[in-house]
Design a protein around this motif. Structure first.
Motif, PDB file in Angstrom:
ATOM      1  N   GLY A  95      13.892   6.373   5.271  1.00 55.05           N
ATOM      2  CA  GLY A  95      14.129   5.442   6.377  1.00 55.05           C
ATOM      3  C   GLY A  95      13.211   4.224   6.345  1.00 55.05           C
ATOM      4  O   GLY A  95      13.681   3.075   6.355  1.00 55.05           O
ATOM      5  N   PRO A  96      11.881   4.438   6.287  1.00 53.45           N
ATOM      6  CA  PRO A  96      10.961   3.287   6.257  1.00 53.45           C
ATOM      7  C   PRO A  96      11.197   2.378   5.054  1.00 53.45           C
ATOM      8  O   PRO A  96      11.014   1.154   5.156  1.00 53.45           O
ATOM      9  CB  PRO A  96       9.575   3.945   6.167  1.00 53.45           C
ATOM     10  N   VAL A  97      11.621   2.960   3.927  1.00 49.64           N
ATOM     11  CA  VAL A  97      11.906   2.155   2.739  1.00 49.64           C
ATOM     12  C   VAL A  97      13.063   1.209   3.034  1.00 49.64           C
ATOM     13  O   VAL A  97      12.989  -0.008   2.783  1.00 49.64           O
ATOM     14  CB  VAL A  97      12.246   3.064   1.534  1.00 49.64           C
ATOM     15  N   LEU A  98      14.114   1.778   3.604  1.00 53.88           N
ATOM     16  CA  LEU A  98      15.260   0.963   3.981  1.00 53.88           C
ATOM     17  C   LEU A  98      14.844  -0.100   5.000  1.00 53.88           C
ATOM     18  O   LEU A  98      15.236  -1.271   4.897  1.00 53.88           O
ATOM     19  CB  LEU A  98      16.348   1.865   4.584  1.00 53.88           C
ATOM     20  N   THR A 117      10.293  -6.977  -4.861  1.00 54.89           N
ATOM     21  CA  THR A 117       9.006  -6.377  -5.227  1.00 54.89           C
ATOM     22  C   THR A 117       8.110  -6.236  -3.997  1.00 54.89           C
ATOM     23  O   THR A 117       7.538  -5.178  -3.741  1.00 54.89           O
ATOM     24  CB  THR A 117       8.306  -7.234  -6.291  1.00 54.89           C
ATOM     25  N   GLN A 118       8.021  -7.331  -3.254  1.00 49.72           N
ATOM     26  CA  GLN A 118       7.246  -7.281  -2.009  1.00 49.72           C
ATOM     27  C   GLN A 118       7.783  -6.202  -1.070  1.00 49.72           C
ATOM     28  O   GLN A 118       7.017  -5.460  -0.452  1.00 49.72           O
ATOM     29  CB  GLN A 118       7.359  -8.626  -1.299  1.00 49.72           C
ATOM     30  N   ALA A 119       9.111  -6.139  -0.992  1.00 49.98           N
ATOM     31  CA  ALA A 119       9.749  -5.177  -0.088  1.00 49.98           C
ATOM     32  C   ALA A 119       9.361  -3.750  -0.457  1.00 49.98           C
ATOM     33  O   ALA A 119       9.068  -2.929   0.418  1.00 49.98           O
ATOM     34  CB  ALA A 119      11.263  -5.346  -0.111  1.00 49.98           C
ATOM     35  N   VAL A 120       9.339  -3.445  -1.747  1.00 56.30           N
ATOM     36  CA  VAL A 120       9.031  -2.065  -2.143  1.00 56.30           C
ATOM     37  C   VAL A 120       7.566  -1.727  -1.871  1.00 56.30           C
ATOM     38  O   VAL A 120       7.242  -0.619  -1.442  1.00 56.30           O
ATOM     39  CB  VAL A 120       9.381  -1.817  -3.624  1.00 56.30           C
ATOM     40  N   ILE A 121       6.684  -2.705  -2.100  1.00 57.11           N
ATOM     41  CA  ILE A 121       5.266  -2.452  -1.800  1.00 57.11           C
ATOM     42  C   ILE A 121       5.092  -2.158  -0.310  1.00 57.11           C
ATOM     43  O   ILE A 121       4.436  -1.198   0.087  1.00 57.11           O
ATOM     44  CB  ILE A 121       4.396  -3.654  -2.234  1.00 57.11           C
ATOM     45  N   TYR A 122       5.747  -2.978   0.505  1.00 59.75           N
ATOM     46  CA  TYR A 122       5.651  -2.744   1.951  1.00 59.75           C
ATOM     47  C   TYR A 122       6.415  -1.489   2.374  1.00 59.75           C
ATOM     48  O   TYR A 122       6.093  -0.885   3.392  1.00 59.75           O
ATOM     49  CB  TYR A 122       6.112  -3.981   2.728  1.00 59.75           C
ATOM     50  N   ALA A 123       7.411  -1.123   1.592  1.00 60.15           N
ATOM     51  CA  ALA A 123       8.134   0.116   1.890  1.00 60.15           C
ATOM     52  C   ALA A 123       7.174   1.301   1.822  1.00 60.15           C
ATOM     53  O   ALA A 123       7.200   2.201   2.671  1.00 60.15           O
ATOM     54  CB  ALA A 123       9.284   0.305   0.895  1.00 60.15           C
ATOM     55  N   LEU A 124       6.310   1.278   0.825  1.00 60.65           N
ATOM     56  CA  LEU A 124       5.340   2.355   0.676  1.00 60.65           C
ATOM     57  C   LEU A 124       4.366   2.356   1.860  1.00 60.65           C
ATOM     58  O   LEU A 124       4.014   3.406   2.400  1.00 60.65           O
ATOM     59  CB  LEU A 124       4.579   2.179  -0.645  1.00 60.65           C
ATOM     60  N   PHE A 125       3.968   1.166   2.253  1.00 65.21           N
ATOM     61  CA  PHE A 125       3.089   1.014   3.413  1.00 65.21           C
ATOM     62  C   PHE A 125       3.777   1.577   4.674  1.00 65.21           C
ATOM     63  O   PHE A 125       3.208   2.384   5.417  1.00 65.21           O
ATOM     64  CB  PHE A 125       2.744  -0.469   3.580  1.00 65.21           C
ATOM     65  N   ALA A 126       5.025   1.159   4.863  1.00 66.32           N
ATOM     66  CA  ALA A 126       5.778   1.629   6.030  1.00 66.32           C
ATOM     67  C   ALA A 126       5.946   3.147   5.992  1.00 66.32           C
ATOM     68  O   ALA A 126       5.919   3.814   7.034  1.00 66.32           O
ATOM     69  CB  ALA A 126       7.143   0.947   6.085  1.00 66.32           C
TER      70      ALA A 126
END
Ligand SMILES: Nc1ncnc2c1ncn2[C@@H]1O[C@H](COP(=O)(O)OP(=O)(O)O)[C@@H](O)[C@H]1O
Ligand SMILES: [Mg+2]
Lengths: 240, 326
Positions: free
Chosen positions: B258-261, B30-39
């Protein structure tokens, strides 16, 4: 009374730091005229084009287009008025497909049918087979032609071409010369042609201006310039 | 065909929480996806303008603060507060972009870093209004945009919501960058001087991308603030900007995913390698350097060709690209 020329450069001076690269060049081009600008390497031909197109601010002098003073206008404002140029050192969008960038240039120049315009230019410059290619993957000669295509699209009113034939084959050079002649005669495009290929310059120019070390050396019809002893001595003589 | 791909990814995101058994893993994702959007927000600035921002935490963090203030002091509903916040970020970032995007290269990075730290330090100072170092608890209402707020607090629920938002953002950005606007920004990034000589205005498109990237980062910040129910100056710190940048570079920006990954890889490395060794930050640094040197298009740039198989022919139709054979 003689009508004022369409495109004029008056007493242009350009300095690189303390070095004076252009020192008092004047030019007056009529609409639809092809003007050759020649001179030995380092004479200041590229610098002249840079200063006229806004890439470099001149120290002194005036540039007018259709009666308007454009000396201090931005590059974009000059392009909007129809001033267009090519580069001696190829300048293209390497990461972009060929057709996409020529289309963009054409659209930006408010061509009526940008897509057809872009395709026609690609065809003219023998690039249509590479329309989908990423520009950076093209060979040197093709990149030269693409640089030229970016300058030619969108019906410019004044074209400043910096050694456009360099990197082109003999046939391509001849085709380009024909194309420039047609642009000048049929669409009244004013062309300033900087070129090393003397046969082409003297072949298609209405008048030729010779500069040396940033200063004017001679000006006249191709025949007059060819016959000018100063030119023979300073330039043509050394080449021959 | 394009839409089919998105549908598959949507389905995968919805199903994933059903498969994942471990609560720790779910919360990590969950944290990863939130930061994926940020990235992704940081990534589009790099992708379309070639600009490296060290200050996007200013957008990520302040979005949560603005929503909180709008609800607490001006008594806006959550939905209105969120939309207003995104709008405000768009406007402010656009105006800021008109100035900062004129500044080239490293200087741009330093300036964004300075702006970001200014926002961080002023927030830290503001005890009355923003709670200083303690931050603010956010009193979310019972539902946000018609969804039960408990869904947002639950890792699995939040994962699906963030996943859907991220997919939607990727889809919209992908559409946008296939338009002439995409062409224009790519041209500017590619060769700014030539762009001027074909008559392109440079500043305006850059400011627009900057604004867009701020909105995407802010959206991630809002998701984070809903998830934790809390906002603190930590989210504004330069290291948060740096983290998003690392995710972006590791993932690569040539492809929007890419940033999501990159974000997902980042969190996994942090979680599992961080447990094995205290030197994981140093290792991460080494990985980033290796990627910058050997794979400038990031991990996504390495694996994309493997995924593409036979659709190598990319046909260009003026202004947009159509993939043949897909
Ligand atoms: N960027 C620059 N900085 C300093 N001097 C330059 C620069 N560009 C050109 N020059 C100098 O200005 C003179 C004219 O150069 P240039 O305009 O390139 O000549 P040409 O195009 O006729 O060969 C040369 O002496 C060259 O060394
Ligand atoms: Mg030159």
């Amino acid at each position: 009374m003689k009508q004022k020329a369409y495109f004029t450069v008056e007493d242009l001076v350009v300095d690189y730091g303390g070095v004076r690269a252009i020192d008092g060049i004047r030019l007056a081009l009529d609409k639809g005229e092809i003007r050759g600008l020649i001179g030995p390497n380092g004479a200041g031909k590229s610098t002249f084009i840079d200063a006229v197109t806004g890439r470099r601010l001149p120290t002194a002098g005036r540039v007018t287009l259709g009666g308007e003073d454009i000396t201090r206008l931005s590059i974009i404002a000059r392009r909007d008025r129809g001033l267009s140029r090519s580069f001696q050192r190829t300048s293209i969008f390497a990461d972009m497909p060929v057709l996409e960038q020529v289309f963009l240039a054409s659209h930006q120049a408010r061509a009526e049918h940008p897509e057809e315009d872009a395709l026609a230019i690609l065809k003219e410059l023998d690039l249509e087979a590479y329309a989908d290619w990423r520009a950076g993957d093209l060979g040197y000669g093709q990149q030269r032609r693409l640089d030229l295509a970016l300058a030619l699209v969108g019906s410019p009113s004044v074209l400043l071409l910096d050694e456009p034939m360099a990197g082109l084959t003999v046939t391509e050079s001849r085709d380009l010369a024909e194309h420039l002649k047609r642009l000048a005669r049929e669409r009244r495009v004013t062309v300033l042609l900087v070129e090393h290929d003397m046969e082409i310059v003297f072949g298609i120019s209405d008048r030729v201006t010779v500069i040396e070390l940033g200063k004017p050396l001679a000006e006249g019809t191709p025949d007059e310039v060819r016959a000018n002893p100063k030119v023979r001595e300073a330039y043509l003589g050394s080449a021959a | 065909m394009l839409h089919f791909k998105y549908l598959l990814w949507l389905l995968a995101g919805i199903l994933l929480p059903q498969i994942v058994g471990s609560a720790t893993l779910m919360s990590l994702l969950t944290q990863a996806v939130i930061y994926a959007l940020f990235a992704l927000g940081v990534g589009i600035l790099l992708r379309q303008c070639g600009l490296v921002s060290f200050g996007h935490a200013a957008f990520f963090g302040s979005a949560g603060y603005i929503v909180a203030l709008l609800m607490r002091d001006l008594e806006f509903g959550a939905g209105t507060a969120i939309l207003l916040t995104l709008f405000a970020l768009a406007v402010v970032a656009f105006l800021l972009g008109l100035v900062v995007s004129r500044i080239p290269g490293i200087a741009f990075g330093m300036l964004t870093l300075a702006i970001g730290q200014t926002v961080y330090l002023s927030t830290l100072q503001s005890r009355e209004l923003l709670g200083g170092a303690d931050g603010l608890n956010i009193a979310w209402p019972g539902s946000i945009f018609g969804l039960d707020v408990r869904l947002f607090y639950d890792p699995a629920g939040m994962f699906v919501i963030s996943w859907v938002v991220t997919l939607a953002v990727i889809y919209l950005l992908d559409r946008l960058f296939r338009t002439r606007f995409g062409s224009i920004t790519s041209a500017i990034r590619d060769n700014e001087e030539r762009a001027r000589f074909i008559g392109l205005n440079i500043t305006l498109p850059k400011a627009l991308v900057y604004s867009l990237s701020a909105v995407v980062s802010g959206l991630a910040g809002i998701l984070s603030a809903i998830y934790t129910g809390f906002i603190s100056p930590e989210t504004l710190h330069w290291s948060v900007s740096g983290m998003a940048l690392i995710m972006t570079i590791v993932g690569g920006v040539r492809h929007l995913w890419g940033p999501v990954l990159g974000a997902i890889l980042f969190f996994f490395v942090k979680e599992y390698v961080g447990e094995l060794t205290d030197y994981w930050m140093a290792m991460l640094g080494a990985v980033v350097i290796l990627i910058v040197v050997f794979a400038p298009n990031g991990v996504s740039g390495l694996i994309a060709p493997l995924l593409e198989r036979k659709k190598r022919v990319t046909k260009t139709v003026v202004g947009k690209q159509v993939e043949a054979g897909s």
